[in-house]
Design a protein around this motif. Structure first.
Motif, short mmCIF file in Angstrom:
data_model
loop_
_atom_site.label_atom_id
_atom_site.label_comp_id
_atom_site.label_asym_id
_atom_site.label_seq_id
_atom_site.Cartn_x
_atom_site.Cartn_y
_atom_site.Cartn_z
N PHE A 15 0.82 -1.21 0.00
CA PHE A 15 0.00 0.00 0.00
C PHE A 15 0.86 1.27 0.00
O PHE A 15 0.45 2.29 -0.54
N GLU A 21 -2.27 8.28 -3.70
CA GLU A 21 -3.54 7.91 -4.33
C GLU A 21 -4.47 7.23 -3.33
O GLU A 21 -5.68 7.42 -3.36
N TYR A 22 -3.89 6.45 -2.45
CA TYR A 22 -4.68 5.79 -1.41
C TYR A 22 -5.41 6.82 -0.55
O TYR A 22 -6.60 6.70 -0.26
N ARG A 26 -9.39 6.23 -1.20
CA ARG A 26 -10.07 5.30 -0.29
C ARG A 26 -11.02 6.07 0.63
O ARG A 26 -10.60 6.97 1.36
N GLY A 51 -2.95 3.62 8.09
CA GLY A 51 -2.76 3.87 6.67
C GLY A 51 -2.46 5.33 6.40
O GLY A 51 -1.63 5.95 7.06
N THR A 54 -7.26 8.01 6.49
CA THR A 54 -8.63 8.19 6.01
C THR A 54 -9.62 8.25 7.17
O THR A 54 -10.51 9.10 7.20
N MET A 214 -6.76 0.34 -5.48
CA MET A 214 -6.19 0.56 -4.16
C MET A 214 -6.26 -0.67 -3.27
O MET A 214 -5.99 -0.60 -2.08
N TYR A 215 -6.63 -1.81 -3.84
CA TYR A 215 -6.66 -3.07 -3.10
C TYR A 215 -5.39 -3.85 -3.42
O TYR A 215 -4.89 -3.83 -4.56
N SER A 216 -4.87 -4.55 -2.43
CA SER A 216 -3.52 -5.13 -2.55
C SER A 216 -3.38 -6.04 -3.76
O SER A 216 -2.37 -5.98 -4.47
#
Length: 266
Positions: A15, A21-22, A26, A51, A54, A214-216
């Motif tokens: 991530f 971008e995350y 998100r 993270g 957010t 944005m998902y692993s």
């Protein structure tokens, strides 16, 4: 088992490669979910595995003292710039850089599955005061909404017809896993209560598609394959909703929530 652990660790670290971008894409859990997760009179809260911050920003609007712990330095840098009101620390769920019994609440957003519960559960219990609350939330696209289910199924071949059943299955599976994790030796927690909340976020089709990146598992795809997937997602969404250009849509989300209280005895 070693190969599986190595893959899990690699996915957990990926991530940071998309930290900016995350942070932009998100979405946080639904506002009503955040309110439900926090105990009345909460003064000190930890956003664990925070993270890019957010959720941290929403906690800072509600709680006087917010600490965010995040192991990835790239994510921490974005988090600190985004939420200067929070104390941002390097650490993990298994080794928290905090004193005993200080916190009223620990909140974990879409990250519990990265933890080693045998070590994380007692450690979280250590930093919570007796009567403090551990809260866990997963925020995801709401596939109980028909057009979201169709979009989701299109992007995951072989899942057509099952997408609308998936939220119930996911909630049951996550609830069972969390209950199992909280019942291990030395746990100061009982079985959690649970709830779910729905909300929408305004976004463009391009950003809605980029969110899937944005998902692993998607981040780790070869660049060309990843770009093709996101382009296909955007094209289908535009066609399904009849949206052109940068016109915004309401993208539905669902927050699945649990909380449990730390007992006085350890």
């Amino acid at each position: 088992m070693a190969d599986r652990d190595d893959e899990r660790a690699r996915r957990a670290r990926v991530f940071g490669t998309v930290a900016q971008e995350y942070a932009r894409l998100r979405p946080a859990p639904c506002a009503a979910a955040v309110d439900w997760l926090l105990p009345d009179g909460c003064r000190r809260v930890l956003d664990l595995a925070a993270g890019a911050g957010t959720l941290t920003t929403l906690l800072a609007e509600r709680v006087p003292e917010v600490t965010a712990v995040e192991p990835d330095e790239r994510m921490r840098a974005v988090l600190a710039a985004r939420c200067p009101a929070a104390t941002v620390l390097d650490g993990t769920a298994e080794a928290l850089p905090l004193p005993d019994g200080r916190l009223d609440a620990v909140v974990v957003s879409s990250a519990w599955h990265w933890f080693d519960p045998a070590r994380a559960v007692p450690e979280i219990g250590r930093v919570l005061r007796p009567g403090g609350r551990l809260s866990v939330v997963w925020n995801s696209l709401d596939t109980t909404v028909p057009w979201v289910a169709e979009w989701y199924a299109f992007l995951r071949p072989g899942r057509t017809g099952a997408a609308r059943e998936e939220p119930a299955h996911r909630r049951t599976a996550r609830s069972a896993q969390l209950r199992s994790d909280l019942s291990g030796p030395g746990s100061p927690f009982g079985g959690p209560g649970e709830s779910a909340f729905a909300c929408t976020r305004r976004t463009t089709p391009a950003d809605a598609a980029a969110l899937l990146g944005m998902y692993s598992r998607v981040i780790m795809l070869p660049a060309e394959e990843r770009q093709q997937l996101l382009a296909r997602a955007e094209a289908m969404l535009r066609e399904r909703l009849g949206v052109a250009g940068d016109a915004e849509v309401e993208l539905p989300f669902r927050s699945l929530c649990w909380y449990t209280t730390r007992s006085a005895a350890v």
